[in-house]
Motif scaffolding. Sequence first.
Motif, PDB file in Angstrom:
ATOM      1  N   MET A 176       0.822  -1.208   0.000  1.00  0.00           N
ATOM      2  CA  MET A 176       0.000   0.000   0.000  1.00  0.00           C
ATOM      3  C   MET A 176       0.861   1.266   0.000  1.00  0.00           C
ATOM      4  N   ARG A 177       1.980   1.242   0.729  1.00  0.00           N
ATOM      5  CA  ARG A 177       2.865   2.405   0.770  1.00  0.00           C
ATOM      6  C   ARG A 177       3.407   2.706  -0.625  1.00  0.00           C
ATOM      7  N   ARG A 178       3.734   1.676  -1.386  1.00  0.00           N
ATOM      8  CA  ARG A 178       4.236   1.881  -2.746  1.00  0.00           C
ATOM      9  C   ARG A 178       3.185   2.525  -3.637  1.00  0.00           C
ATOM     10  N   ARG A 179       1.919   2.318  -3.310  1.00  0.00           N
ATOM     11  CA  ARG A 179       0.834   2.890  -4.095  1.00  0.00           C
ATOM     12  C   ARG A 179       0.412   4.273  -3.577  1.00  0.00           C
ATOM     13  N   GLY A 180       1.086   4.752  -2.535  1.00  0.00           N
ATOM     14  CA  GLY A 180       0.722   6.041  -1.965  1.00  0.00           C
ATOM     15  C   GLY A 180      -0.533   5.983  -1.129  1.00  0.00           C
ATOM     16  N   MET A 181      -0.869   4.796  -0.632  1.00  0.00           N
ATOM     17  CA  MET A 181      -2.065   4.614   0.179  1.00  0.00           C
ATOM     18  C   MET A 181      -1.659   4.281   1.617  1.00  0.00           C
ATOM     19  N   VAL A 182      -2.567   4.526   2.541  1.00  0.00           N
ATOM     20  CA  VAL A 182      -2.302   4.263   3.955  1.00  0.00           C
ATOM     21  C   VAL A 182      -2.927   2.928   4.339  1.00  0.00           C
ATOM     22  N   ALA A 183      -2.079   1.976   4.738  1.00  0.00           N
ATOM     23  CA  ALA A 183      -2.558   0.663   5.161  1.00  0.00           C
ATOM     24  C   ALA A 183      -3.041   0.722   6.599  1.00  0.00           C
ATOM     25  N   GLY A 184      -4.069  -0.035   6.883  1.00  0.00           N
ATOM     26  CA  GLY A 184      -4.590  -0.099   8.240  1.00  0.00           C
ATOM     27  C   GLY A 184      -5.097  -1.492   8.556  1.00  0.00           C
ATOM     28  N   SER A 185      -5.419  -1.722   9.823  1.00  0.00           N
ATOM     29  CA  SER A 185      -5.930  -3.015  10.278  1.00  0.00           C
ATOM     30  C   SER A 185      -7.086  -2.794  11.238  1.00  0.00           C
ATOM     31  N   ARG A 186      -8.101  -3.610  11.091  1.00  0.00           N
ATOM     32  CA  ARG A 186      -9.177  -3.674  12.077  1.00  0.00           C
ATOM     33  C   ARG A 186      -9.101  -5.073  12.688  1.00  0.00           C
ATOM     34  N   TRP A 187      -8.749  -5.107  13.960  1.00  0.00           N
ATOM     35  CA  TRP A 187      -8.467  -6.385  14.601  1.00  0.00           C
ATOM     36  C   TRP A 187      -9.751  -7.131  14.944  1.00  0.00           C
ATOM     37  N   ILE A 188      -9.760  -8.419  14.584  1.00  0.00           N
ATOM     38  CA  ILE A 188     -10.888  -9.289  14.896  1.00  0.00           C
ATOM     39  C   ILE A 188     -10.484 -10.309  15.959  1.00  0.00           C
ATOM     40  N   GLU A 189      -9.260 -10.826  15.840  1.00  0.00           N
ATOM     41  CA  GLU A 189      -8.726 -11.759  16.833  1.00  0.00           C
ATOM     42  C   GLU A 189      -7.219 -11.575  16.884  1.00  0.00           C
ATOM     43  N   ARG A 190      -6.650 -11.629  18.099  1.00  0.00           N
ATOM     44  CA  ARG A 190      -5.201 -11.477  18.233  1.00  0.00           C
ATOM     45  C   ARG A 190      -4.803 -12.033  19.598  1.00  0.00           C
ATOM     46  N   GLY A 191      -4.021 -13.109  19.605  1.00  0.00           N
ATOM     47  CA  GLY A 191      -3.625 -13.671  20.885  1.00  0.00           C
ATOM     48  C   GLY A 191      -2.913 -15.001  20.742  1.00  0.00           C
ATOM     49  N   LEU A 192      -2.431 -15.522  21.869  1.00  0.00           N
ATOM     50  CA  LEU A 192      -1.808 -16.841  21.923  1.00  0.00           C
ATOM     51  C   LEU A 192      -2.897 -17.890  22.115  1.00  0.00           C
ATOM     52  N   LYS A 193      -2.887 -18.912  21.271  1.00  0.00           N
ATOM     53  CA  LYS A 193      -3.924 -19.932  21.294  1.00  0.00           C
ATOM     54  C   LYS A 193      -3.290 -21.329  21.288  1.00  0.00           C
ATOM     55  N   PHE A 194      -4.084 -22.316  21.687  1.00  0.00           N
ATOM     56  CA  PHE A 194      -3.661 -23.688  21.497  1.00  0.00           C
ATOM     57  C   PHE A 194      -3.812 -24.027  20.020  1.00  0.00           C
ATOM     58  N   PRO A 195      -2.792 -24.627  19.405  1.00  0.00           N
ATOM     59  CA  PRO A 195      -2.838 -24.831  17.952  1.00  0.00           C
ATOM     60  C   PRO A 195      -3.818 -25.927  17.546  1.00  0.00           C
ATOM     61  N   THR A 196      -4.351 -25.773  16.340  1.00  0.00           N
ATOM     62  CA  THR A 196      -5.125 -26.849  15.736  1.00  0.00           C
ATOM     63  C   THR A 196      -4.152 -27.918  15.232  1.00  0.00           C
ATOM     64  N   ALA A 197      -4.684 -29.059  14.863  1.00  0.00           N
ATOM     65  CA  ALA A 197      -3.837 -30.127  14.324  1.00  0.00           C
ATOM     66  C   ALA A 197      -3.131 -29.666  13.056  1.00  0.00           C
ATOM     67  N   GLU A 198      -3.838 -28.884  12.223  1.00  0.00           N
ATOM     68  CA  GLU A 198      -3.239 -28.394  10.971  1.00  0.00           C
ATOM     69  C   GLU A 198      -2.109 -27.414  11.265  1.00  0.00           C
ATOM     70  N   GLU A 199      -2.321 -26.518  12.221  1.00  0.00           N
ATOM     71  CA  GLU A 199      -1.269 -25.556  12.571  1.00  0.00           C
ATOM     72  C   GLU A 199      -0.053 -26.276  13.151  1.00  0.00           C
TER      73      GLU A 199
END
Length: 249
Positions: A102-125
């Motif tokens: 986004m910076r290369r395009r002259g745009m401002v990148a942002g994030s809206r957090w939905i989940e963020r934390g330490l978790k027990f992993p799934t079998a796939e992870e």
Amino acid sequence: MDGVLPFGELQALRGGPLYQKLRRLIEDAVSNGRLKHGDALPAERDIADAAAISRVTVRKAIDELVEQGILVRRRGSGTFVAKPVPKMQQPLTRLTSFTEDMRRRGMVAGSRWIERGLKFPTAEETMMLGLSGGARVSRILRLRTADDMPIALERTSLPDDILPEPETVEDSLYLALAARDIRPVRANQRISAVLLRDDESELLEVPPGSAALSVQRIAYLNTGRVMEVSTALYRSDAYDLVAELTIGA
């Protein structure tokens, strides 16, 4: 709103069924600038009363405008004029972060957090990240924006020793990792077309069942260890993935 959208004149307009006349009336107001990005339309029942037509007719006209990306519905809020979507191209030959893109395009990148934390992993992870017994995973789910417009829904998982405090990540994950002297050196990506679920469509502000580009990434450290697995759902109306091909001798 009567001056912007003269619903009372709808019956006198010529050409096509009533829902098409209503659609053109709203379309013209947007294209002529009388309705601007973010403006709210009256409730469907109010439009129906003002135009002396059925709510079914109003719904059909608005449904078509939502499908065209001219209007957007927001649950619990109403129907609004959508922001024009710039078409962006992403080359597939470089390993970059969304923030850098986004910076290369002259745009401002942002994030809206939905989940963020330490978790027990799934079998796939556990399998994909090569986690040992007792290890946890830093899991991040966020809506990525460019100039406040939703662009992608991104799910990322990392070993907890690589990212022990996911709450410290702000806009750029790779910048937070670089502060700990951790950088990916290569990645494998798999791209496919998918249909969005209703909750995903709502977050990305596109019509339900819209198509998206699914980009699955596995990133590696210089030791060959898997650093990150992620899946990003990109709005197909906003993003093109481009690859440059050469012909072998």
